[in-house]
Design a protein around this motif. Structure first.
Motif, PDB file in Angstrom:
ATOM      1  N   GLY A 126       0.820  -1.208   0.000  1.00 56.78           N
ATOM      2  CA  GLY A 126       0.000   0.000   0.000  1.00 56.78           C
ATOM      3  C   GLY A 126       0.853   1.256   0.000  1.00 56.78           C
ATOM      4  O   GLY A 126       0.550   2.224  -0.709  1.00 56.78           O
ATOM      5  N   GLU A 127       1.911   1.241   0.805  1.00 51.64           N
ATOM      6  CA  GLU A 127       2.821   2.393   0.839  1.00 51.64           C
ATOM      7  C   GLU A 127       3.513   2.588  -0.512  1.00 51.64           C
ATOM      8  O   GLU A 127       3.680   3.711  -0.984  1.00 51.64           O
ATOM      9  CB  GLU A 127       3.866   2.197   1.941  1.00 51.64           C
ATOM     10  CG  GLU A 127       3.276   2.218   3.344  1.00 51.64           C
ATOM     11  CD  GLU A 127       4.313   1.862   4.397  1.00 51.64           C
ATOM     12  OE1 GLU A 127       5.421   1.435   3.999  1.00 51.64           O
ATOM     13  OE2 GLU A 127       4.026   1.993   5.602  1.00 51.64           O
ATOM     14  N   ASP A 128       3.932   1.462  -1.131  1.00 51.04           N
ATOM     15  CA  ASP A 128       4.594   1.538  -2.435  1.00 51.04           C
ATOM     16  C   ASP A 128       3.649   2.088  -3.504  1.00 51.04           C
ATOM     17  O   ASP A 128       4.046   2.908  -4.336  1.00 51.04           O
ATOM     18  CB  ASP A 128       5.104   0.160  -2.853  1.00 51.04           C
ATOM     19  CG  ASP A 128       6.325  -0.271  -2.054  1.00 51.04           C
ATOM     20  OD1 ASP A 128       6.929   0.600  -1.399  1.00 51.04           O
ATOM     21  OD2 ASP A 128       6.663  -1.460  -2.083  1.00 51.04           O
ATOM     22  N   VAL A 129       2.401   1.630  -3.478  1.00 50.07           N
ATOM     23  CA  VAL A 129       1.425   2.103  -4.454  1.00 50.07           C
ATOM     24  C   VAL A 129       1.200   3.598  -4.293  1.00 50.07           C
ATOM     25  O   VAL A 129       1.167   4.348  -5.280  1.00 50.07           O
ATOM     26  CB  VAL A 129       0.098   1.334  -4.313  1.00 50.07           C
ATOM     27  CG1 VAL A 129      -1.000   2.013  -5.120  1.00 50.07           C
ATOM     28  CG2 VAL A 129       0.267  -0.106  -4.776  1.00 50.07           C
ATOM     29  N   ALA A 130       1.052   4.048  -3.038  1.00 49.21           N
ATOM     30  CA  ALA A 130       0.834   5.476  -2.791  1.00 49.21           C
ATOM     31  C   ALA A 130       2.026   6.306  -3.265  1.00 49.21           C
ATOM     32  O   ALA A 130       1.863   7.357  -3.899  1.00 49.21           O
ATOM     33  CB  ALA A 130       0.581   5.712  -1.300  1.00 49.21           C
ATOM     34  N   ALA A 131       3.238   5.818  -2.950  1.00 53.17           N
ATOM     35  CA  ALA A 131       4.442   6.549  -3.360  1.00 53.17           C
ATOM     36  C   ALA A 131       4.572   6.566  -4.884  1.00 53.17           C
ATOM     37  O   ALA A 131       4.946   7.590  -5.478  1.00 53.17           O
ATOM     38  CB  ALA A 131       5.686   5.910  -2.730  1.00 53.17           C
ATOM     39  N   LEU A 132       4.279   5.441  -5.523  1.00 53.60           N
ATOM     40  CA  LEU A 132       4.388   5.357  -6.974  1.00 53.60           C
ATOM     41  C   LEU A 132       3.345   6.242  -7.648  1.00 53.60           C
ATOM     42  O   LEU A 132       3.623   6.894  -8.655  1.00 53.60           O
ATOM     43  CB  LEU A 132       4.234   3.912  -7.430  1.00 53.60           C
ATOM     44  CG  LEU A 132       4.398   3.645  -8.931  1.00 53.60           C
ATOM     45  CD1 LEU A 132       5.712   4.195  -9.448  1.00 53.60           C
ATOM     46  CD2 LEU A 132       4.299   2.161  -9.230  1.00 53.60           C
ATOM     47  N   GLN A 133       2.141   6.276  -7.090  1.00 52.66           N
ATOM     48  CA  GLN A 133       1.100   7.135  -7.640  1.00 52.66           C
ATOM     49  C   GLN A 133       1.511   8.606  -7.553  1.00 52.66           C
ATOM     50  O   GLN A 133       1.244   9.392  -8.467  1.00 52.66           O
ATOM     51  CB  GLN A 133      -0.214   6.907  -6.902  1.00 52.66           C
ATOM     52  CG  GLN A 133      -0.909   5.606  -7.280  1.00 52.66           C
ATOM     53  CD  GLN A 133      -2.169   5.358  -6.471  1.00 52.66           C
ATOM     54  OE1 GLN A 133      -2.272   5.781  -5.323  1.00 52.66           O
ATOM     55  NE2 GLN A 133      -3.131   4.691  -7.066  1.00 52.66           N
ATOM     56  N   GLN A 134       2.167   8.972  -6.453  1.00 51.32           N
ATOM     57  CA  GLN A 134       2.630  10.346  -6.300  1.00 51.32           C
ATOM     58  C   GLN A 134       3.703  10.671  -7.335  1.00 51.32           C
ATOM     59  O   GLN A 134       3.694  11.742  -7.952  1.00 51.32           O
ATOM     60  CB  GLN A 134       3.180  10.561  -4.881  1.00 51.32           C
ATOM     61  CG  GLN A 134       3.674  11.973  -4.605  1.00 51.32           C
ATOM     62  CD  GLN A 134       2.588  13.003  -4.755  1.00 51.32           C
ATOM     63  OE1 GLN A 134       1.464  12.799  -4.306  1.00 51.32           O
ATOM     64  NE2 GLN A 134       2.899  14.126  -5.379  1.00 51.32           N
ATOM     65  N   LYS A 135       4.645   9.732  -7.519  1.00 41.48           N
ATOM     66  CA  LYS A 135       5.681   9.927  -8.527  1.00 41.48           C
ATOM     67  C   LYS A 135       5.067  10.024  -9.930  1.00 41.48           C
ATOM     68  O   LYS A 135       5.487  10.836 -10.757  1.00 41.48           O
ATOM     69  CB  LYS A 135       6.679   8.768  -8.490  1.00 41.48           C
ATOM     70  CG  LYS A 135       7.697   8.869  -7.386  1.00 41.48           C
ATOM     71  CD  LYS A 135       8.794   9.845  -7.776  1.00 41.48           C
ATOM     72  CE  LYS A 135       9.911   9.836  -6.760  1.00 41.48           C
ATOM     73  NZ  LYS A 135      11.010  10.732  -7.146  1.00 41.48           N
ATOM     74  N   LEU A 136       4.071   9.196 -10.195  1.00 48.67           N
ATOM     75  CA  LEU A 136       3.436   9.198 -11.504  1.00 48.67           C
ATOM     76  C   LEU A 136       2.706  10.515 -11.748  1.00 48.67           C
ATOM     77  O   LEU A 136       2.789  11.088 -12.841  1.00 48.67           O
ATOM     78  CB  LEU A 136       2.456   8.023 -11.604  1.00 48.67           C
ATOM     79  CG  LEU A 136       1.704   7.843 -12.927  1.00 48.67           C
ATOM     80  CD1 LEU A 136       2.683   7.698 -14.081  1.00 48.67           C
ATOM     81  CD2 LEU A 136       0.773   6.638 -12.856  1.00 48.67           C
ATOM     82  N   ALA A 137       1.993  10.986 -10.729  1.00 41.58           N
ATOM     83  CA  ALA A 137       1.305  12.275 -10.853  1.00 41.58           C
ATOM     84  C   ALA A 137       2.302  13.401 -11.089  1.00 41.58           C
ATOM     85  O   ALA A 137       2.068  14.306 -11.903  1.00 41.58           O
ATOM     86  CB  ALA A 137       0.473  12.543  -9.600  1.00 41.58           C
ATOM     87  N   ASP A 138       3.437  13.339 -10.392  1.00 39.74           N
ATOM     88  CA  ASP A 138       4.470  14.365 -10.552  1.00 39.74           C
ATOM     89  C   ASP A 138       5.039  14.329 -11.970  1.00 39.74           C
ATOM     90  O   ASP A 138       5.238  15.373 -12.603  1.00 39.74           O
ATOM     91  CB  ASP A 138       5.576  14.140  -9.520  1.00 39.74           C
ATOM     92  CG  ASP A 138       6.661  15.206  -9.609  1.00 39.74           C
ATOM     93  OD1 ASP A 138       6.311  16.396  -9.652  1.00 39.74           O
ATOM     94  OD2 ASP A 138       7.844  14.847  -9.635  1.00 39.74           O
ATOM     95  N   ALA A 139       5.301  13.137 -12.460  1.00 38.84           N
ATOM     96  CA  ALA A 139       5.857  12.997 -13.810  1.00 38.84           C
ATOM     97  C   ALA A 139       4.872  13.499 -14.863  1.00 38.84           C
ATOM     98  O   ALA A 139       5.257  14.187 -15.807  1.00 38.84           O
ATOM     99  CB  ALA A 139       6.218  11.534 -14.081  1.00 38.84           C
TER     100      ALA A 139
END
Length: 224
Positions: free
Chosen positions: A119-132
């Protein structure tokens, strides 16, 4: 490279640093976004499988826990009936089931911890994806602007500019020659009546001043 290794690399990556080293920022940022989206799909799929495993484990834990209770009841019943041997056998079965139950519970705790991490990885990855994705339009616009400016500068400072300056120099030389011809003409043209009279008057004045000076010197005896 495993999905968890990739997601760790993506979460810890610095998008700006990657883009600074890239020769084609548009292509690189699209590849980064595609990698993030693919990894996000894999992580979510892994989470779904883990949740399914957890539910299956819950059912198995419940079943083994019931078996443990049943064999405990059987051991008590056998002991009440005076069958200590049967009671002992029932307790032995119960002990094995309890050991299995303990292992299942340990596995359950590990799965729960894994789900939290996922869950933490998904949240962090989603944030990175939104930033990108937020940076994509800006980075592409900046790249196109810089490319267009470079093309403009290249066309501005090519040989055509040198030719233009050469033509300007030719025009300046032609003007210099024309002005020189005008100056020569002014020097060679005959003098007018007014000019000759002016010169005659100037010469007459000089002669008068010279005669006065001689007379003055003769009166003082300084003439030779």
């Amino acid at each position: 490279m495993g999905v968890f290794s990739r997601i760790s690399d993506i979460i810890n990556s610095n998008i700006n640093a990657i883009l600074d080293r890239a020769q084609d920022p548009e292509k690189i940022i699209r590849l980064i976004i595609q990698e993030m989206e693919d990894t996000l799909v894999e992580v979510r799929s892994a989470a779904v499988r883990t949740i399914a495993e957890q539910k299956e484990l819950d059912r198995k834990i419940a079943t083994v826990a019931r078996d443990v209770e049943e064999w405990q009841t059987k051991a008590e019943f056998a002991l009440v009936k005076g069958r200590e041997d049967l009671a002992k056998g029932a307790l032995q079965v119960k002990s094995k089931l309890q050991h299995e139950l303990d292992g299942l519970k340990t596995r359950h705790e590990q799965i729960e911890a894994g789900l939290v991490k996922q869950g933490e990885d998904v949240a962090a990855l989603q944030q990175k994806l939104a930033d990108a994705k937020a940076r994509e339009a800006t980075m592409i616009a900046r790249h196109k602007t810089a490319t267009n400016r470079l093309k403009l500068r290249s066309s501005t400072y090519d040989g055509r500019v040198g030719d233009a300056f050469a033509r300007f120099e030719q025009i300046e030389r032609a003007l210099d020659e024309l002005e020189g011809k005008v100056d020569i003409y002014d020097m060679a043209k005959p003098k007018g009546v007014a000019e000759e009279l002016a010169e005659l008057q100037a010469d007459h004045q000089v002669e008068r001043e010279l005669a006065a000076l001689k007379a003055k010197l003769a009166g003082t005896g300084e003439t030779r």
